[in-house]
Scaffold this motif. Structure first.
Motif, mmCIF file in Angstrom:
data_model
loop_
_atom_site.group_PDB
_atom_site.id
_atom_site.type_symbol
_atom_site.label_atom_id
_atom_site.label_comp_id
_atom_site.label_asym_id
_atom_site.label_seq_id
_atom_site.Cartn_x
_atom_site.Cartn_y
_atom_site.Cartn_z
ATOM 1 N N ASN A 1 17.736 7.675 7.981
ATOM 2 C CA ASN A 1 16.454 7.874 7.301
ATOM 3 C C ASN A 1 15.486 6.721 7.558
ATOM 4 O OD1 ASN A 1 17.819 6.044 5.670
ATOM 5 N ND2 ASN A 1 17.322 7.078 3.748
ATOM 6 N N CYS A 2 16.004 5.554 7.881
ATOM 7 C CA CYS A 2 15.134 4.429 8.213
ATOM 8 C C CYS A 2 14.423 4.661 9.540
ATOM 9 C CB CYS A 2 15.947 3.139 8.271
ATOM 10 S SG CYS A 2 16.722 2.720 6.690
ATOM 11 N N ALA A 3 15.106 5.328 10.464
ATOM 12 C CA ALA A 3 14.468 5.666 11.738
ATOM 13 C C ALA A 3 13.240 6.543 11.507
ATOM 14 C CB ALA A 3 15.469 6.378 12.638
ATOM 15 N N ILE A 4 13.355 7.487 10.589
ATOM 16 C CA ILE A 4 12.245 8.403 10.347
ATOM 17 C C ILE A 4 11.089 7.692 9.655
ATOM 18 C CG2 ILE A 4 11.596 10.640 9.380
ATOM 19 C CD1 ILE A 4 13.821 10.486 11.647
ATOM 20 N N VAL A 5 11.391 6.753 8.782
ATOM 21 C CA VAL A 5 10.336 5.972 8.136
ATOM 22 C C VAL A 5 9.539 5.201 9.182
ATOM 23 C CG1 VAL A 5 9.883 4.048 6.546
ATOM 24 C CG2 VAL A 5 11.535 5.822 5.921
ATOM 25 N N LYS B 1 0.844 -1.190 0.000
ATOM 26 C CA LYS B 1 0.000 0.000 0.000
ATOM 27 C C LYS B 1 0.878 1.239 0.000
ATOM 28 C CE LYS B 1 -3.732 2.207 2.645
ATOM 29 N NZ LYS B 1 -4.573 2.118 3.875
ATOM 30 N N SER B 2 0.630 2.138 -0.954
ATOM 31 C CA SER B 2 1.339 3.412 -0.973
ATOM 32 C C SER B 2 0.763 4.312 0.120
ATOM 33 C CB SER B 2 1.177 4.083 -2.345
ATOM 34 O OG SER B 2 1.758 5.371 -2.338
ATOM 35 N N VAL B 3 1.656 4.845 0.984
ATOM 36 C CA VAL B 3 1.156 5.579 2.157
ATOM 37 C C VAL B 3 1.743 6.986 2.280
ATOM 38 C CG1 VAL B 3 0.561 3.536 3.490
ATOM 39 C CG2 VAL B 3 2.907 4.414 3.568
ATOM 40 N N GLY B 4 2.374 7.492 1.201
ATOM 41 C CA GLY B 4 2.845 8.869 1.238
ATOM 42 C C GLY B 4 4.319 8.999 0.931
ATOM 43 N N CYS B 5 4.906 10.087 1.402
ATOM 44 C CA CYS B 5 6.337 10.288 1.226
ATOM 45 C C CYS B 5 6.864 11.166 2.354
ATOM 46 C CB CYS B 5 6.666 10.895 -0.138
ATOM 47 S SG CYS B 5 6.039 12.565 -0.389
ATOM 48 N N ILE B 6 8.161 11.118 2.545
ATOM 49 C CA ILE B 6 8.824 12.004 3.487
ATOM 50 C C ILE B 6 9.930 12.736 2.742
ATOM 51 C CG2 ILE B 6 8.302 10.591 5.504
ATOM 52 C CD1 ILE B 6 11.169 9.557 5.413
ATOM 53 N N SER B 7 10.332 13.882 3.266
ATOM 54 C CA SER B 7 11.440 14.633 2.676
ATOM 55 C C SER B 7 12.227 15.283 3.796
ATOM 56 C CB SER B 7 10.918 15.686 1.693
ATOM 57 O OG SER B 7 9.965 16.533 2.301
ATOM 58 N N TYR B 8 13.530 15.403 3.583
ATOM 59 C CA TYR B 8 14.426 15.907 4.621
ATOM 60 C C TYR B 8 15.722 16.364 3.955
ATOM 61 C CZ TYR B 8 15.825 11.100 3.755
ATOM 62 O OH TYR B 8 16.165 9.937 3.126
ATOM 63 N N PHE B 9 16.509 17.151 4.687
ATOM 64 C CA PHE B 9 17.757 17.688 4.154
ATOM 65 C C PHE B 9 18.888 17.188 5.050
ATOM 66 C CE2 PHE B 9 19.173 21.688 1.666
ATOM 67 C CZ PHE B 9 20.366 21.069 1.316
ATOM 68 N N ARG C 1 8.906 18.410 10.267
ATOM 69 C CA ARG C 1 10.305 18.206 9.888
ATOM 70 C C ARG C 1 10.470 17.009 8.952
ATOM 71 N NH1 ARG C 1 14.029 20.088 13.738
ATOM 72 N NH2 ARG C 1 15.681 19.158 12.451
ATOM 73 N N MET C 2 9.516 16.111 8.906
ATOM 74 C CA MET C 2 9.600 14.948 8.018
ATOM 75 C C MET C 2 9.046 15.242 6.629
ATOM 76 S SD MET C 2 8.771 11.628 10.395
ATOM 77 C CE MET C 2 7.022 11.875 10.217
ATOM 78 N N HIS C 3 8.576 16.478 6.424
ATOM 79 C CA HIS C 3 7.997 16.848 5.132
ATOM 80 C C HIS C 3 8.539 18.213 4.728
ATOM 81 C CE1 HIS C 3 5.127 13.922 6.885
ATOM 82 N NE2 HIS C 3 5.075 13.479 5.646
ATOM 83 N N ARG C 4 9.833 18.237 4.472
ATOM 84 C CA ARG C 4 10.520 19.491 4.201
ATOM 85 C C ARG C 4 10.290 19.931 2.754
ATOM 86 N NH1 ARG C 4 16.102 21.459 6.718
ATOM 87 N NH2 ARG C 4 16.442 23.342 5.499
ATOM 88 N N ARG C 5 10.102 21.239 2.597
ATOM 89 C CA ARG C 5 10.030 21.826 1.263
ATOM 90 C C ARG C 5 11.419 22.343 0.903
ATOM 91 N NH1 ARG C 5 5.886 26.604 -0.829
ATOM 92 N NH2 ARG C 5 6.530 26.523 -3.026
#
Length: 322
Positions: A278-282, A208-216, A307-311
């Protein structure tokens, strides 16, 4: 005392925010040159000044402006992505032969895409070189889990101790980078087979696709190669609910073993810093979506979410398949 969930997010989303402290942000940015491409009116990434100084930039294709702190690929404004990619490849291959950068010793012959505004494909760049240029990269991460009368358990692999990056750390059930021509789910199916020996039909039926995260991210010594290189990333996230008789197994030399963790065991491993950043954040994202981490039991809930959805200040792509 172990690491908090916000500590874990802060270790990953480490590049400063302008709004937090404009003066500090401006001073920090002075440590970098902006990566640009002729014909594209956007900054595509940040290159450490120390990297700029060590690079051999062929003047027929590159312009370095130390005053404005820019490095520009000077191919024709109407050059094709293939033409730009060829110049990038030649430059990087020369640097790899010179042995200038440790990070280039991890050469994979795999291209990552760099996008112009609007998600237009601009060029492909060797995967291991992308942190040198600080461009946005894309990947997939998934959590395989079992939820039955015995409770909720998560399949957690341990990375090989011989891996160049984050050796011996815990990982997500399935994870990998998206090459230039891949779509997210296509990449996930491939990685599930390569890393966890999961058949395509099972993956397609249970994922199941459940979204995305982004970070710097700012790379440390665990990433291998030079430190302080920049790694802004977008990760497409998937859940796979499996029956207890379906067991992920290593199928390459990247994973040593898979173990079934309880939620509490996973939390302890997170607090101990055992997971790749990054696995910790997932997994924190997984806990939020499954109601394990809530505003009532996590004091930093809102900051963690944001912070897990950075632009990013760089162009990105949506990978929409039309």
């Amino acid at each position: 005392m172990g690491k908090s969930n916000l500590d874990l997010v802060g270790e990953l989303d480490k590049f400063p925010y302008y709004d937090d402290n404009p003066a500090f942000y401006a001073a920090h940015l002075k440590k970098h040159h902006a990566f640009k491409v002729n014909g594209c009116d956007a900054v595509l990434g940040y290159i450490l000044n120390s990297v700029v100084a060590k690079f051999n930039w062929p003047t027929e294709h590159w312009a370095v402006d130390s005053t404005r702190q820019t490095v520009t690929l000077t191919t024709a404004a109407d050059a094709t992505p293939e033409q730009r990619s060829a110049v990038i490849a030649a430059t990087l291959e020369a640097e790899a032969k010179r042995g200038t950068f440790e990070v280039l010793k991890g050469w994979r012959n795999e291209l990552y895409a760099v996008y112009a505004p609007g998600g237009k494909f601009l060029l492909g760049m060797e995967r291991c070189a992308t942190p040198l240029f600080g461009v946005v990269s894309y990947g997939v991460h998934g959590t395989c889990y079992v939820e039955d009368e015995q409770g909720l358990h998560l399949w957690v692999p341990r990375r090989s101790k011989t891996k160049q990056t984050y050796p011996g750390m815990l990982d997500n059930s399935v994870a990998g980078g998206m090459s230039t021509t891949e779509r997210p789910f296509e990449c996930f199916v491939r990685e599930a087979s390569e890393e966890a020996s999961l058949p395509e039909d099972i993956v397609k039926a249970t994922t199941k696709s459940v979204g995305c995260i982004s970070y710097f991210y700012v790379r440390d010594s665990r990433a291998g190669g030079e430190t302080d290189l920049l790694q802004p990333e977008v990760e497409y996230i998937y859940d796979m609910k499996l029956s207890r008789d379906i067991v992920p197994k290593p199928s390459d030399n990247e994973v040593e073993e898979f173990k079934l963790y309880t939620v509490e065991e996973t939390k302890r491993a997170l607090a101990n810093g055992e997971f790749k950043p990054n696995c910790a954040i997932v997994l924190i994202d997984f806990f939020i979506r499954h109601g394990i981490l809530t505003p009532e039991n996590e004091p930093d809930y809102f900051e963690i979410l944001t912070r897990m959805h950075r632009r990013f200040e760089f162009p990105t792509a949506s990978h929409f398949a039309n």
